[in-house]
Design an enzyme around this catalytic site. Structure first.
Site, PDB file in Angstrom:
ATOM      1  N   LYS A   1       0.826  -1.208   0.000  1.00 40.44           N
ATOM      2  CA  LYS A   1       0.000   0.000   0.000  1.00 40.44           C
ATOM      3  C   LYS A   1       0.867   1.269   0.000  1.00 40.44           C
ATOM      4  O   LYS A   1       2.071   1.210   0.278  1.00 40.44           O
ATOM      5  CB  LYS A   1      -0.933  -0.047   1.214  1.00 40.44           C
ATOM      6  CG  LYS A   1      -1.957  -1.194   1.146  1.00 40.44           C
ATOM      7  CD  LYS A   1      -2.900  -1.165   2.353  1.00 40.44           C
ATOM      8  CE  LYS A   1      -3.976  -2.233   2.250  1.00 40.44           C
ATOM      9  NZ  LYS A   1      -4.949  -2.127   3.373  1.00 40.44           N
TER      10      LYS A   1
ATOM     11  N   TYR B   1     -12.370  -1.904  -3.737  1.00 37.24           N
ATOM     12  CA  TYR B   1     -12.902  -2.117  -2.378  1.00 37.24           C
ATOM     13  C   TYR B   1     -14.429  -2.032  -2.343  1.00 37.24           C
ATOM     14  O   TYR B   1     -14.995  -1.710  -1.312  1.00 37.24           O
ATOM     15  CB  TYR B   1     -12.295  -1.099  -1.423  1.00 37.24           C
ATOM     16  CG  TYR B   1     -10.927  -1.492  -0.883  1.00 37.24           C
ATOM     17  CD1 TYR B   1     -10.750  -2.654  -0.120  1.00 37.24           C
ATOM     18  CD2 TYR B   1      -9.810  -0.686  -1.111  1.00 37.24           C
ATOM     19  CE1 TYR B   1      -9.508  -3.000   0.393  1.00 37.24           C
ATOM     20  CE2 TYR B   1      -8.559  -1.034  -0.594  1.00 37.24           C
ATOM     21  CZ  TYR B   1      -8.417  -2.193   0.156  1.00 37.24           C
ATOM     22  OH  TYR B   1      -7.194  -2.537   0.679  1.00 37.24           O
TER      23      TYR B   1
ATOM     24  N   PHE C   1     -15.398   3.673   6.916  1.00 34.54           N
ATOM     25  CA  PHE C   1     -14.022   4.023   6.549  1.00 34.54           C
ATOM     26  C   PHE C   1     -13.794   4.045   5.039  1.00 34.54           C
ATOM     27  O   PHE C   1     -12.675   4.294   4.585  1.00 34.54           O
ATOM     28  CB  PHE C   1     -13.022   3.071   7.220  1.00 34.54           C
ATOM     29  CG  PHE C   1     -13.246   1.596   6.947  1.00 34.54           C
ATOM     30  CD1 PHE C   1     -12.812   1.016   5.761  1.00 34.54           C
ATOM     31  CD2 PHE C   1     -13.876   0.785   7.881  1.00 34.54           C
ATOM     32  CE1 PHE C   1     -12.999  -0.336   5.500  1.00 34.54           C
ATOM     33  CE2 PHE C   1     -14.073  -0.580   7.637  1.00 34.54           C
ATOM     34  CZ  PHE C   1     -13.635  -1.131   6.443  1.00 34.54           C
TER      35      PHE C   1
ATOM     36  N   ARG D   1      -2.191 -14.472   4.248  1.00 33.26           N
ATOM     37  CA  ARG D   1      -2.952 -13.750   5.291  1.00 33.26           C
ATOM     38  C   ARG D   1      -2.245 -13.877   6.641  1.00 33.26           C
ATOM     39  O   ARG D   1      -2.171 -12.921   7.404  1.00 33.26           O
ATOM     40  CB  ARG D   1      -4.376 -14.311   5.427  1.00 33.26           C
ATOM     41  CG  ARG D   1      -5.347 -14.027   4.288  1.00 33.26           C
ATOM     42  CD  ARG D   1      -5.820 -12.619   4.183  1.00 33.26           C
ATOM     43  NE  ARG D   1      -6.408 -12.046   5.367  1.00 33.26           N
ATOM     44  CZ  ARG D   1      -7.028 -10.859   5.367  1.00 33.26           C
ATOM     45  NH1 ARG D   1      -7.169 -10.166   4.226  1.00 33.26           N
ATOM     46  NH2 ARG D   1      -7.506 -10.350   6.465  1.00 33.26           N
TER      47      ARG D   1
ATOM     48  N   THR E   1      -5.566  -7.067  10.660  1.00 31.65           N
ATOM     49  CA  THR E   1      -5.839  -5.789   9.993  1.00 31.65           C
ATOM     50  C   THR E   1      -5.310  -4.615  10.823  1.00 31.65           C
ATOM     51  O   THR E   1      -4.684  -3.702  10.288  1.00 31.65           O
ATOM     52  CB  THR E   1      -7.359  -5.622   9.785  1.00 31.65           C
ATOM     53  OG1 THR E   1      -7.848  -6.783   9.115  1.00 31.65           O
ATOM     54  CG2 THR E   1      -7.677  -4.384   8.978  1.00 31.65           C
TER      55      THR E   1
ATOM     56  N   ARG F   1       2.442  -6.727   9.078  1.00 30.85           N
ATOM     57  CA  ARG F   1       1.754  -5.562   9.655  1.00 30.85           C
ATOM     58  C   ARG F   1       2.315  -5.192  11.029  1.00 30.85           C
ATOM     59  O   ARG F   1       2.400  -3.998  11.366  1.00 30.85           O
ATOM     60  CB  ARG F   1       0.251  -5.818   9.690  1.00 30.85           C
ATOM     61  CG  ARG F   1      -0.378  -5.627   8.292  1.00 30.85           C
ATOM     62  CD  ARG F   1      -1.777  -6.171   8.229  1.00 30.85           C
ATOM     63  NE  ARG F   1      -2.506  -5.695   7.051  1.00 30.85           N
ATOM     64  CZ  ARG F   1      -3.695  -6.174   6.677  1.00 30.85           C
ATOM     65  NH1 ARG F   1      -4.266  -7.147   7.375  1.00 30.85           N
ATOM     66  NH2 ARG F   1      -4.295  -5.684   5.618  1.00 30.85           N
TER      67      ARG F   1
ATOM     68  N   ASN G   1      -1.986   0.151   6.739  1.00 29.71           N
ATOM     69  CA  ASN G   1      -1.472  -1.093   7.327  1.00 29.71           C
ATOM     70  C   ASN G   1      -0.594  -1.886   6.352  1.00 29.71           C
ATOM     71  O   ASN G   1      -0.521  -3.106   6.425  1.00 29.71           O
ATOM     72  CB  ASN G   1      -2.623  -1.929   7.895  1.00 29.71           C
ATOM     73  CG  ASN G   1      -3.664  -2.275   6.854  1.00 29.71           C
ATOM     74  OD1 ASN G   1      -3.490  -1.950   5.680  1.00 29.71           O
ATOM     75  ND2 ASN G   1      -4.726  -2.942   7.259  1.00 29.71           N
TER      76      ASN G   1
ATOM     77  N   HIS H   1      -2.132  -5.432   1.472  1.00 30.51           N
ATOM     78  CA  HIS H   1      -3.429  -6.087   1.259  1.00 30.51           C
ATOM     79  C   HIS H   1      -3.183  -7.538   0.882  1.00 30.51           C
ATOM     80  O   HIS H   1      -2.207  -7.849   0.189  1.00 30.51           O
ATOM     81  CB  HIS H   1      -4.184  -5.410   0.113  1.00 30.51           C
ATOM     82  CG  HIS H   1      -5.385  -6.208  -0.355  1.00 30.51           C
ATOM     83  ND1 HIS H   1      -6.596  -6.128   0.273  1.00 30.51           N
ATOM     84  CD2 HIS H   1      -5.514  -7.149  -1.337  1.00 30.51           C
ATOM     85  CE1 HIS H   1      -7.440  -6.986  -0.309  1.00 30.51           C
ATOM     86  NE2 HIS H   1      -6.809  -7.605  -1.299  1.00 30.51           N
TER      87      HIS H   1
ATOM     88  N   GLU I   1      -9.842 -10.446  -7.554  1.00 27.45           N
ATOM     89  CA  GLU I   1      -8.895  -9.353  -7.298  1.00 27.45           C
ATOM     90  C   GLU I   1      -7.682  -9.425  -8.221  1.00 27.45           C
ATOM     91  O   GLU I   1      -7.183  -8.394  -8.673  1.00 27.45           O
ATOM     92  CB  GLU I   1      -8.441  -9.398  -5.833  1.00 27.45           C
ATOM     93  CG  GLU I   1      -9.558  -9.035  -4.875  1.00 27.45           C
ATOM     94  CD  GLU I   1      -9.107  -9.024  -3.412  1.00 27.45           C
ATOM     95  OE1 GLU I   1      -9.932  -8.662  -2.572  1.00 27.45           O
ATOM     96  OE2 GLU I   1      -7.941  -9.369  -3.136  1.00 27.45           O
TER      97      GLU I   1
HETATM   98  N1  UDP Z   1      -9.727  -0.424   7.286  1.00 27.06           N
HETATM   99  C1  UDP Z   1      -9.818   0.779   7.971  1.00 27.06           C
HETATM  100  N2  UDP Z   1     -10.519   0.815   9.151  1.00 27.06           N
HETATM  101  C2  UDP Z   1     -11.102  -0.297   9.682  1.00 27.06           C
HETATM  102  C3  UDP Z   1     -11.016  -1.519   8.975  1.00 27.06           C
HETATM  103  C4  UDP Z   1     -10.319  -1.543   7.790  1.00 27.06           C
HETATM  104  O1  UDP Z   1      -9.294   1.793   7.504  1.00 27.06           O
HETATM  105  O2  UDP Z   1     -11.712  -0.211  10.765  1.00 27.06           O
HETATM  106  C5  UDP Z   1      -8.980  -0.479   6.007  1.00 27.06           C
HETATM  107  C6  UDP Z   1      -7.615  -1.166   6.143  1.00 27.06           C
HETATM  108  O3  UDP Z   1      -6.695  -0.520   5.253  1.00 27.06           O
HETATM  109  C7  UDP Z   1      -7.950  -2.579   5.683  1.00 27.06           C
HETATM  110  C8  UDP Z   1      -8.957  -2.288   4.556  1.00 27.06           C
HETATM  111  O4  UDP Z   1      -9.736  -1.217   5.065  1.00 27.06           O
HETATM  112  O5  UDP Z   1      -6.793  -3.260   5.253  1.00 27.06           O
HETATM  113  C9  UDP Z   1      -9.863  -3.453   4.192  1.00 27.06           C
HETATM  114  O6  UDP Z   1     -10.484  -3.924   5.372  1.00 27.06           O
HETATM  115  P1  UDP Z   1     -10.608  -5.478   5.667  1.00 27.06           P
HETATM  116  O7  UDP Z   1     -11.554  -5.635   6.815  1.00 27.06           O
HETATM  117  O8  UDP Z   1     -10.931  -6.218   4.406  1.00 27.06           O
HETATM  118  O9  UDP Z   1      -9.135  -5.857   6.204  1.00 27.06           O
HETATM  119  P2  UDP Z   1      -7.974  -6.727   5.531  1.00 27.06           P
HETATM  120  O10 UDP Z   1      -8.623  -7.818   4.716  1.00 27.06           O
HETATM  121  O11 UDP Z   1      -7.145  -5.782   4.702  1.00 27.06           O
HETATM  122  O12 UDP Z   1      -7.197  -7.271   6.696  1.00 27.06           O
HETATM  123 MG    MG Z   2     -10.090  -7.743   3.300  1.00 31.15          MG
END
Ligand code: UDP
Ligand code: MG
Length: 142
Positions: free
Chosen positions: A10, A50, A58, A86, A92, A103, A113, A116, A127
């Site tokens: 990112k 997204y 968010f 993952r 996250t 992370r 973070n 992705h 994706e």
């Molecule tokens: N995100 C955020 N606030 C939150 C949760 C997620 O800004 O409370 C952002 C963060 O960059 C995250 C992305 O949205 O990586 C996608 O969220 P997801 O729940 O899919 O998390 P990921 O799969 O990336 O762990």
């Molecule tokens: Mg996700």
């Protein structure tokens, strides 16, 4: 099962010069990089990526951040690649991420973070095709 998954480095991590270190962690965990590029998304392109999160509070901030600078997109392949990547990424929210994860090491906060990763094989294939064409992947056996 042998899987492919999408990795994005990112904007916060690219800006801080962490792409190489993150790719190193990926390759050291036995995930193979089979396609890669650097690009900058428009906000509309980030919204398209997204779209599952479009009702979340968010969403606007996330898509502004994801279009704020260049990213690295890569396709990773290997045994259980989706779940293993993952696990390597960590939670996250970096405050919840385990030691040794990308992370934990490199994320700034829950939004910025660092990386992705696709959350399931079905989403991975959607994706991957958002960023890469069949031709980009044509050198590798399916
Ligand atoms: N995100 C955020 N606030 C939150 C949760 C997620 O800004 O409370 C952002 C963060 O960059 C995250 C992305 O949205 O990586 C996608 O969220 P997801 O729940 O899919 O998390 P990921 O799969 O990336 O762990
Ligand atoms: Mg996700």
């Amino acid at each position: 099962m042998h899987y492919r998954t999408l990795c994005l480095i990112k904007p916060d991590a690219v800006e801080r010069g962490l792409s190489g270190a993150i790719l190193d962690m990926i390759q050291n965990s036995d995930l193979k990089i089979i396609a890669m590029k650097m690009l900058r998304l428009t906000q509309a392109e980030a919204e398209g990526f997204y779209t599952v999160h479009k009702e979340r509070p968010f969403f606007d901030s996330l898509t502004r951040y994801m279009s704020s600078g260049p990213i690295v997109a890569a396709v990773l392949e290997g045994e259980d690649a989706v779940a293993r990547y993952r696990a390597l990424m960590g939670a996250t929210n970096p405050a919840d991420a385990q030691d040794g994860t990308i992370r934990k090491r490199y994320a700034v906060d829950v939004e910025a973070n660092a990386v992705h990763g696709s959350d399931a094989p079905e989403t991975a294939s959607i994706e991957i095709s958002y960023f890469f064409s069949a031709l980009d992947l044509a050198g590798w056996p399916a």
